[in-house]
Structures are given as C-alpha cells and as structure tokens.
Design a protein around this motif. Structure first.
Motif, PDB file in Angstrom:
ATOM      1  N   LEU A 100      -1.552   6.938 -11.480  1.00  0.00           N
ATOM      2  CA  LEU A 100      -0.875   5.946 -10.660  1.00  0.00           C
ATOM      3  C   LEU A 100      -1.385   6.102  -9.229  1.00  0.00           C
ATOM      4  O   LEU A 100      -1.369   7.197  -8.681  1.00  0.00           O
ATOM      5  N   SER A 101      -1.851   4.994  -8.623  1.00  0.00           N
ATOM      6  CA  SER A 101      -2.442   5.126  -7.295  1.00  0.00           C
ATOM      7  C   SER A 101      -2.252   3.855  -6.505  1.00  0.00           C
ATOM      8  O   SER A 101      -1.516   2.958  -6.919  1.00  0.00           O
ATOM      9  N   ALA A 102      -2.951   3.773  -5.370  1.00  0.00           N
ATOM     10  CA  ALA A 102      -2.910   2.567  -4.552  1.00  0.00           C
ATOM     11  C   ALA A 102      -3.377   1.352  -5.348  1.00  0.00           C
ATOM     12  O   ALA A 102      -2.876   0.242  -5.162  1.00  0.00           O
ATOM     13  N   VAL A 103      -4.327   1.580  -6.251  1.00  0.00           N
ATOM     14  CA  VAL A 103      -4.846   0.473  -7.069  1.00  0.00           C
ATOM     15  C   VAL A 103      -3.750  -0.072  -7.970  1.00  0.00           C
ATOM     16  O   VAL A 103      -3.598  -1.281  -8.157  1.00  0.00           O
ATOM     17  N   THR A 104      -2.937   0.854  -8.544  1.00  0.00           N
ATOM     18  CA  THR A 104      -1.839   0.416  -9.400  1.00  0.00           C
ATOM     19  C   THR A 104      -0.877  -0.472  -8.623  1.00  0.00           C
ATOM     20  O   THR A 104      -0.434  -1.509  -9.110  1.00  0.00           O
ATOM     21  N   SER A 163       0.857  -1.184   0.000  1.00  0.00           N
ATOM     22  CA  SER A 163       0.000   0.000   0.000  1.00  0.00           C
ATOM     23  C   SER A 163       0.892   1.232   0.000  1.00  0.00           C
ATOM     24  O   SER A 163       1.977   1.205   0.588  1.00  0.00           O
ATOM     25  N   PRO A 164       0.458   2.302  -0.681  1.00  0.00           N
ATOM     26  CA  PRO A 164       1.312   3.488  -0.773  1.00  0.00           C
ATOM     27  C   PRO A 164       1.729   4.033   0.593  1.00  0.00           C
ATOM     28  O   PRO A 164       2.803   4.587   0.735  1.00  0.00           O
ATOM     29  N   ASP A 165       0.873   3.851   1.599  1.00  0.00           N
ATOM     30  CA  ASP A 165       1.205   4.367   2.927  1.00  0.00           C
ATOM     31  C   ASP A 165       2.330   3.577   3.590  1.00  0.00           C
ATOM     32  O   ASP A 165       3.062   4.110   4.408  1.00  0.00           O
TER      33      ASP A 165
END
Lengths: 219, 402
Positions: free
Chosen positions: A175-179, A61-63
C-alpha cells in the motif's frame, strides 16, 4: 402569458413531451417501499454535491491527505458538516440501495419485462460497494490504511489471478502513494461515471416499462 | 396489430407452451401480464404529484437524518495512518463485516473458497437472477423457494455482521488531536514525557543528569531562535523519528523501535514550533491549556488542578516505568503518593517529606536534588509545599485519606 412562453419553448425543445413522459403519467398504486429507489438517487446526489465540495480541499497524497481532511474538519467553514454528511450518506446509501434490491426481489419486480432494469441495478449495487471500498482509504487514517491492506490482500487470494488483482489495486506490492491516487481516481472519476451512466439507463427503463405493481395474492 | 394477426400469434403461442432457454414467460403470459399492468395503471395514480410526493417526503426525511447524524454523532477521529503500527486491529466498514466474518469459516488452504468462490457465485447469481428464476408468479407466497432462500441469505448476512461486531476486540484507545491547539497541548505532554530528561522542560539543554548512557553529556539549547529559524518542521520530524545517533539521541519513531507514532511526533513538532519560534503565534486555546496553574492567595492547592500539570511537565519524563527512578512513578495521584523504594515520598502535612527536601535540593538517602539539572521555579515549589501542608488532597474537596 406563461403558457405562451412554454409553447414557444416547446416548439424549439419538445420540453412538454419530455415532461409528459417523465412526470405526467399514470402508474399503479404503490406503497412506501417504492420510495427506496428515489431515496438511493437522492443519496447519490448528496454524495456528488458533498464529494465535489470535499475535493476542493482534499489532497490525495500520503503526506497531505490526513492533514487536508483534518483541515476540512477544523479549518473550513461547515467543513465538518459536509464531511459528516458525506460519511453518513455513504453508509446510508449502501443500506438503502440494498433494501431497494430486496424490495424488488420480494415483489418479483425483476421479472418480465424488467429483467434488464434488474441487471443495471446489480451494476449500481456493486458500484456503490466499490465507492464505499475506495472512499474508505481516502482519509489515510489508521482505520483506512489497515482495512484497505486487509481488503486488497483478500483480493490477492483469488486463485490464479489473485496476485495480478492485488498489484492492480495497490499499484505495487505494498500500500503506497500509488494506491491512494488509484483509489482516488476510482472514487471520483471511474466509479461515478459508471454510476451516472447506468443510473441513466436504469431510469430510462423504469420510465419506459413503468414501475411494477404490488403483486396480488394469486399472481 | 390487426385482429387476424392477433389470432395467429395466439394460436402459435398456445401450441408453443413455455419454451425453455429464452425467457420466463411465454407470449400469452406476457400479454396477460401487460393487460393486467394496463388495468393497474388505469386504477393507479399520477406519478406527479401523487407518487413523487412520497419520494420527496422520504428524501427530505433522509436529509434531516443526515444533518442530525453529522451534527450530533459526526465522524469519529482516527489517528493518521501508521504502517509501522502492527498492533492495530484492522476492521472494514460495517457493510463489509459479514464478508470479513465469512472468511473465518474458510481457514488456511480453503481461504479462496471464501474470498473468491462464494462472492463470485453470489454476484453471478444476482446478475442472472431474472434468467434463472423462471417462475412467472410474483407474489412471495407463490415463490416460497426463492423468497425463503433470499430470506436465509439476508438473515445470514445480518447474523455474520453481529458476530463480527461481538467477537472483534475493542481497538486500543488512541488520542487524536483534532485542532492545532489540541495538537500543541498533546505535543507538550509528549515532550514532557519523552524529551524533558535530556533537553529540559523548556528545551534549554545543559548537562544531562540521571540518564543512563548519557550522564554528563552537555546539550545545546533546542529552543533558540537560530535553532527554530533553520530547522523546518520536516527536519524536526526527522530528528525525532530517526534520532541523531552519533550525538547520542536515540530514534523515537515507532518504525525505528521508538515509542512514538507519526501523529505523536507531529504533535511534538507543533508544540516546539508554536512555543519557541517567535514567528509562530500560539493559538489562544493552546495558551490557556498549556500554562501552569497559578495559586490565588488563600486558595488550597489540590493535585488535579495544581500539582498534576507541574508533575506532568517536570517529573514524569524520568518517573515512569523503564527509567532509573528508584521505582518512584508519578503518572497518577496514587503513584505519586504510594510508589517508590523510599515510600512514602509525600507525607501529608509534613514538610520533611522526601519530595519536598529533594525539591529544596537536599542530598538525602532517597536521592539527590530534583529535578537533577535545574531547580523548579520557587513559586512552583511553594505551591507544592502548600499542597503538602494542606494534606495533599487529590481533588478540590477534602484532604487526602491516606
């Protein structure tokens, strides 16, 4: 004593036949270039083992992705070694798989009766590149983020279906958490399963048809 | 196969010649190949142990190489992803560089040739190679076209890769805090630059002096137990990133026109947490790196060891470009000695230097007491005085030349 146990085991599993087919066979005299295939297989195994170990601590996850990799590098015993090996083996694997392809090409080994072996090999080469592309994003650092931004936008320029490919890769317009979760799923589930299956077919064909001989001048 | 059958198939094949569309070889050639291969195997070696021994040896060598690479080169540290940082030069992993470089030859409306047509063609050719290449010969000398084409492609890929490496400008250097201790120390430096002018060197707050637009505003301390117990890391992060505009605090996050990257802000939060929160235990390494140097009796102070840490923590916040400071910058030894409208602010050996007088809170032509809101601790002032008397040396060896 040992042979008695082996024959009992063989009676129930046919293990001796498997051993004879896989190991106890004659093959033409080959040179050191012919080790590139087994080297590719070895590097893949290294990636599987180190990859599984990394997945114990990695959080897609990005976090948390960046921090979890940071923790692997500084907080986990020998985490730096495992990630270092995974990182370098990725590069080395692309190189070795490519050289393997060149060896097969220049020895004409893709010709009869090994055409299908070649086709499965091409699948493996592309899947290896796919692993490199998807794995690159996972540390969620600057390099990863921007390389994937550019990489996916390149896919977006394909005429007609470009926009669809871009959205499919990114899971949206940006580009996001889904990516990240998408690339993670591709990197640890989809591509490894493809690679494992195709390696199975590839090896079956290599054993069935025998390894190609080094061609002579007139051949 | 019986002899009769063999003869029949032989006859059929002799008349058939090479049939296009099915495979590269006709039946006779296939049989010929199989026979040769049988002989090659006959004069060959056992897979186990003759061949596999080489495989194991190479794999083991690769394993040692990997351990060496991981140990002695490792993985280069990179800052956390920052979608707001548009100055970052994107570059792919090295094995995609040739593709990246290839695209430069197809600018504008031709881009799709480089992104879709060429790679698509290459992949298709690769898959279909055994069915396109009908030459039954295997040695490269008898396949000059195929071997030449592949060589050209490989040389082209290598050349494009080299070109990509040579022509890409180097990435702007970014410091990456690896361990928590490094992060805290980095956070302390960032805090000193960006926060001290309003919040004070120790987060004590008080009346702001010498900050444009906020002159005279009184800030509550941000280092108190209340503050630390009720603000989570996420809250502190949000306050720094977004600011608290109704209270006068501007946003510091790069995405909101500030100067700090996400990694920078995380470092500052770590510094605040581990320095002021009595529940968090400061790591030993950070403690050592962040304490100000103490002068031993008889020791001669020098800039690099003793003065720079003090300057970094108490002065640079205002004495850097873009602030009201009479152009006196204090980021390097050179700037400390030679910049400012009233330079020199430090005269080696002279305790009447501007800097010393202002530290002693005198009101002089060059300006008022420094730092404006709260005097330096007496032992720090004494250390700076002894440094000036000693000739303001930059490093431990010898006095300053200027």
């Amino acid at each position: 004593m040992a042979s008695k146990w082996i024959s009992r085991l063989d009676e129930r599993t046919g293990i001796v036949g498997v051993y004879k087919t896989v190991f106890d066979r004659k093959i033409p005299k080959v040179n050191w270039w012919f080790t590139l295939g087994s080297a590719s297989l070895f590097l893949f195994s290294v990636q599987v083992v180190t990859g599984i170990l990394l997945s114990v601590y990695y959080v897609p996850s990005p976090d948390h992705a960046y921090d979890s990799v940071q923790y692997i590098m500084t907080g986990v015993q020998f985490g730096w070694l495992i990630r270092g090996i995974h990182h370098w083996a990725a590069s080395l694997m692309v190189l070795v798989v490519f050289l393997h392809m060149l060896r097969v090409f220049f020895y004409g080994a893709y010709k009869y009766p090994r055409e299908i072996t070649w086709v499965t090999g091409v699948v493996l080469l592309l899947a290896t590149l796919g692993m490199g592309f998807t794995g690159y994003l996972l540390p969620w650092n600057q390099k990863a983020y921007w390389a994937t931004t550019v990489g996916t936008s390149i896919a977006g320029t394909v005429p007609g279906i470009g926009d669809f490919i871009l959205r499919a890769l990114r899971g949206g317009t940006d580009l996001s958490a889904v990516t990240l979760t998408r690339f993670f799923a591709a990197h640890v589930w989809m591509l490894p399963l493809v690679i494992l299956t195709v390696i199975g077919i590839h090896l079956y064909l290599v054993i069935r048809n025998g390894i190609s001989a080094v061609p002579k001048d007139h051949e | 196969m019986s002899e009769l059958e063999t003869d029949q198939t032989l006859q059929i094949n002799v008349t058939r010649k090479r049939s296009p569309g099915t495979t590269a070889m006709n039946e006779e050639e296939k049989r010929e190949y199989q026979e040769k291969y049988r002989l090659a195997k006959l004069h060959g070696e056992k897979f186990f142990p003759d061949t596999i021994y080489k495989d194991v040896l190479i794999s083991f060598a690769l394993f040692l190489l990997l351990i060496g690479l991981a140990t002695f080169i490792g993985v280069a540290p990179e800052p956390k992803a920052d979608p707001s940082d548009t100055s970052y030069i994107p570059r792919p992993e090295w094995y995609f560089l040739f593709l990246f470089e290839l695209l430069k030859f197809f600018p504008g409306s031709l881009e799709w040739v480089g992104t879709a047509v060429l790679p698509g063609l290459a992949v298709a050719l690769l898959f279909l190679l055994p069915f396109i290449d009908r030459n039954p010969k295997r040695h490269w000398k008898n396949r000059r076209f195929a071997a030449g084409l592949m060589s050209a492609i490989v040389i082209g890929m290598v050349a494009l890769t080299i070109r990509a490496v040579v022509t890409t400008p180097p990435q702007a250097e970014a410091t990456v805090a690896g361990t928590l201790a490094e992060q805290i120390v980095a956070g302390q430096d960032l805090y000193a630059v960006h926060c001290v002018e309003c919040h004070g060197a120790d987060g004590e707050g008080g009346k702001i002096q010498g900050v444009q637009g906020l002159e005279g505003v009184t800030l509550k301390p941000i280092n108190s137990q209340d503050e630390m117990y009720t603000r989570s890391d996420e809250t502190l992060y949000a306050v720094i990133e977004l600011g608290q505009q109704t209270l006068g605090m501007p946003p510091f996050g790069r995405a909101y026109s500030g100067e700090l990257s996400p990694g920078d802000i995380e470092s500052i939060v770590a510094f605040m947490r581990y320095t002021w929160d009595d529940r968090a235990e400061m790591p030993k390494a950070a403690e050592q790196a962040s304490t100000l140097p103490v002068l031993k009796p008889g020791e001669t102070p020098d800039y690099a060891t003793h003065i720079e840490p003090v300057v970094k923590r108490y002065c640079v916040s205002c004495h850097r470009p873009g602030k009201e400071n009479n152009n006196y910058l204090m980021r390097t030894y050179d700037e400390v000695m030679n910049s400012g409208d009233h330079k020199p602010n430090i005269v080696p050996g002279n305790l009447q230097s501007n800097l010393i007088r202002m530290l002693r809170r005198e009101e002089i032509e060059a300006g008022g007491p420094m730092p404006p809101s709260k005097p330096l601790k007496p032992e720090l002032i004494e250390m700076i005085e002894r440094w000036v008397i000693a000739g303001a040396p930059e490093k431990a060896s010898g006095p300053a030349t200027k």
